[in-house]
Design a protein around this motif. Structure first.
Motif, PDB file in Angstrom:
ATOM      1  N   PHE A  64     -25.247  -5.690 -70.442  1.00 17.00           N
ATOM      2  CA  PHE A  64     -26.310  -4.970 -69.755  1.00 17.00           C
ATOM      3  C   PHE A  64     -26.999  -4.023 -70.723  1.00 17.00           C
ATOM      4  N   ASN A  65     -28.042  -4.521 -71.354  1.00 17.74           N
ATOM      5  CA  ASN A  65     -28.854  -3.756 -72.302  1.00 17.74           C
ATOM      6  C   ASN A  65     -28.059  -3.291 -73.523  1.00 17.74           C
ATOM      7  N   GLY A  66     -26.989  -4.030 -73.871  1.00 18.18           N
ATOM      8  CA  GLY A  66     -26.209  -3.697 -75.058  1.00 18.18           C
ATOM      9  C   GLY A  66     -25.365  -2.443 -74.910  1.00 18.18           C
ATOM     10  N   ARG A  67     -25.007  -2.098 -73.666  1.00 16.16           N
ATOM     11  CA  ARG A  67     -24.285  -0.843 -73.447  1.00 16.16           C
ATOM     12  C   ARG A  67     -23.180  -1.014 -72.417  1.00 16.16           C
ATOM     13  N   SER A  68     -21.966  -0.690 -72.806  1.00 17.79           N
ATOM     14  CA  SER A  68     -20.833  -0.653 -71.887  1.00 17.79           C
ATOM     15  C   SER A  68     -20.800   0.726 -71.226  1.00 17.79           C
ATOM     16  N   ILE A  69     -19.846   0.935 -70.339  1.00 23.11           N
ATOM     17  CA  ILE A  69     -19.713   2.247 -69.698  1.00 23.11           C
ATOM     18  C   ILE A  69     -19.447   3.328 -70.753  1.00 23.11           C
ATOM     19  N   GLY A  70     -18.530   3.057 -71.668  1.00 24.86           N
ATOM     20  CA  GLY A  70     -18.225   4.027 -72.722  1.00 24.86           C
ATOM     21  C   GLY A  70     -19.439   4.325 -73.593  1.00 24.86           C
ATOM     22  N   LYS A  71     -20.202   3.284 -73.925  1.00 22.93           N
ATOM     23  CA  LYS A  71     -21.400   3.489 -74.748  1.00 22.93           C
ATOM     24  C   LYS A  71     -22.438   4.308 -73.988  1.00 22.93           C
ATOM     25  N   ARG A  72     -22.564   4.067 -72.696  1.00 21.99           N
ATOM     26  CA  ARG A  72     -23.525   4.845 -71.905  1.00 21.99           C
ATOM     27  C   ARG A  72     -23.135   6.327 -71.890  1.00 21.99           C
ATOM     28  N   LYS A  75     -23.818   7.819 -75.256  1.00 25.96           N
ATOM     29  CA  LYS A  75     -25.196   7.576 -75.706  1.00 25.96           C
ATOM     30  C   LYS A  75     -25.257   6.665 -76.927  1.00 25.96           C
ATOM     31  N   LEU A  76     -24.570   5.535 -76.834  1.00 24.09           N
ATOM     32  CA  LEU A  76     -24.580   4.535 -77.888  1.00 24.09           C
ATOM     33  C   LEU A  76     -25.137   3.230 -77.327  1.00 24.09           C
ATOM     34  N   ALA A  77     -25.604   2.354 -78.213  1.00 25.55           N
ATOM     35  CA  ALA A  77     -26.107   1.054 -77.781  1.00 25.55           C
ATOM     36  C   ALA A  77     -25.932   0.050 -78.908  1.00 25.55           C
ATOM     37  N   VAL A  78     -25.697  -1.203 -78.534  1.00 25.47           N
ATOM     38  CA  VAL A  78     -25.600  -2.293 -79.505  1.00 25.47           C
ATOM     39  C   VAL A  78     -27.008  -2.821 -79.734  1.00 25.47           C
ATOM     40  N   ARG A  79     -27.375  -2.951 -80.990  1.00 26.02           N
ATOM     41  CA  ARG A  79     -28.692  -3.465 -81.355  1.00 26.02           C
ATOM     42  C   ARG A  79     -28.554  -4.532 -82.436  1.00 26.02           C
ATOM     43  N   ASP A  80     -29.605  -5.309 -82.589  1.00 20.04           N
ATOM     44  CA  ASP A  80     -29.680  -6.324 -83.629  1.00 20.04           C
ATOM     45  C   ASP A  80     -29.682  -5.621 -84.984  1.00 20.04           C
ATOM     46  N   ALA A  81     -28.841  -6.074 -85.904  1.00 22.06           N
ATOM     47  CA  ALA A  81     -28.738  -5.409 -87.210  1.00 22.06           C
ATOM     48  C   ALA A  81     -30.042  -5.500 -88.013  1.00 22.06           C
ATOM     49  N   ASP A  82     -30.823  -6.545 -87.765  1.00 17.64           N
ATOM     50  CA  ASP A  82     -32.087  -6.715 -88.495  1.00 17.64           C
ATOM     51  C   ASP A  82     -33.260  -5.988 -87.841  1.00 17.64           C
ATOM     52  N   LEU A  84     -33.387  -2.777 -85.204  1.00 17.85           N
ATOM     53  CA  LEU A  84     -32.656  -1.810 -84.382  1.00 17.85           C
ATOM     54  C   LEU A  84     -33.346  -1.464 -83.065  1.00 17.85           C
ATOM     55  N   ASN A  85     -34.553  -1.964 -82.855  1.00 15.28           N
ATOM     56  CA  ASN A  85     -35.245  -1.755 -81.586  1.00 15.28           C
ATOM     57  C   ASN A  85     -34.961  -2.881 -80.595  1.00 15.28           C
ATOM     58  N   GLN A  86     -34.277  -3.909 -81.043  1.00 12.72           N
ATOM     59  CA  GLN A  86     -34.050  -5.088 -80.209  1.00 12.72           C
ATOM     60  C   GLN A  86     -32.591  -5.213 -79.782  1.00 12.72           C
ATOM     61  N   VAL A  87     -32.392  -5.467 -78.495  1.00 18.38           N
ATOM     62  CA  VAL A  87     -31.055  -5.735 -77.965  1.00 18.38           C
ATOM     63  C   VAL A  87     -30.739  -7.200 -78.260  1.00 18.38           C
ATOM     64  N   THR A 124     -24.688  -7.352 -85.467  1.00 22.36           N
ATOM     65  CA  THR A 124     -25.132  -6.258 -84.607  1.00 22.36           C
ATOM     66  C   THR A 124     -24.769  -4.917 -85.232  1.00 22.36           C
ATOM     67  N   GLN A 125     -25.378  -3.886 -84.692  1.00 21.63           N
ATOM     68  CA  GLN A 125     -25.088  -2.536 -85.146  1.00 21.63           C
ATOM     69  C   GLN A 125     -25.113  -1.620 -83.925  1.00 21.63           C
ATOM     70  N   VAL A 126     -24.214  -0.664 -83.880  1.00 27.10           N
ATOM     71  CA  VAL A 126     -24.198   0.310 -82.796  1.00 27.10           C
ATOM     72  C   VAL A 126     -24.938   1.539 -83.267  1.00 27.10           C
ATOM     73  N   ILE A 127     -25.887   1.976 -82.435  1.00 22.32           N
ATOM     74  CA  ILE A 127     -26.711   3.134 -82.795  1.00 22.32           C
ATOM     75  C   ILE A 127     -26.583   4.203 -81.714  1.00 22.32           C
ATOM     76  N   ARG A 128     -26.942   5.406 -82.065  1.00 21.39           N
ATOM     77  CA  ARG A 128     -26.991   6.526 -81.109  1.00 21.39           C
ATOM     78  C   ARG A 128     -28.353   6.484 -80.448  1.00 21.39           C
ATOM     79  N   THR A 129     -28.392   6.668 -79.133  1.00 20.61           N
ATOM     80  CA  THR A 129     -29.648   6.655 -78.393  1.00 20.61           C
ATOM     81  C   THR A 129     -29.881   8.024 -77.766  1.00 20.61           C
ATOM     82  N   GLU A 130     -31.079   8.249 -77.294  1.00 26.84           N
ATOM     83  CA  GLU A 130     -31.424   9.533 -76.688  1.00 26.84           C
ATOM     84  C   GLU A 130     -31.196   9.531 -75.190  1.00 26.84           C
TER      85      GLU A 130
END
Length: 132
Positions: A64-72, A75-82, A84-87, A124-130
């Protein structure tokens, strides 16, 4: 960032373990309280099917949008390594979590290089989101 990733990983694991254990106890309650010949094996009969469902749930935790409960929560999200704006697509998010079956190795790599085997395989890469 490593700390947040580790805490999100741990939280996801604890939630899944709690739910798995609660369902196992609920489905086995009668055999645990009043065991007899007809229900004695019930916990053993439901263990593997329930484990399969739990593993499948674990593999799909980020779809679900690259985010598990823990990531939500952290404030983390999984993104495409190439990009970072794309799930990543759902298949890549699923593949990314299959190595969780060897979670001790995943934790070690996460703490050392801030990447899991799944991140390397699925690119993939995990990034911090706002946002939450």
């Amino acid at each position: 960032m490593k700390t947040y990733r580790f805490l999100a990983f741990l939280l996801d694991h604890l939630i899944l373990s709690f739910v798995y254990s609660a369902v196992l106890i609920f489905l086995s309650w009668e055999s645990l309280i009043t065991p007899n010949e007809s229900n004695f094996n019930k916990p053993f009969e439901i263990f593997y099917p329930l484990l399969a469902v739990t593993l499948l749930t674990s593999f799909m935790k980020d779809i679900f949008n690259g985010r598990s409960i823990g990531k939500r929560i952290f404030k983390l999200a999984v993104r495409d390594a190439d990009n970072l704006n794309q799930v990543p697509n759902k298949f890549r998010l699923f593949i990314r979590n299959i190595p969780l079956v060897i979670w001790p190795l995943e934790i070690i790599l996460l703490l050392i290089i801030n990447k899991r085997i799944g991140d390397l395989i699925a690119r993939t890469q995990v990034i911090r989101t706002e946002h939450k």
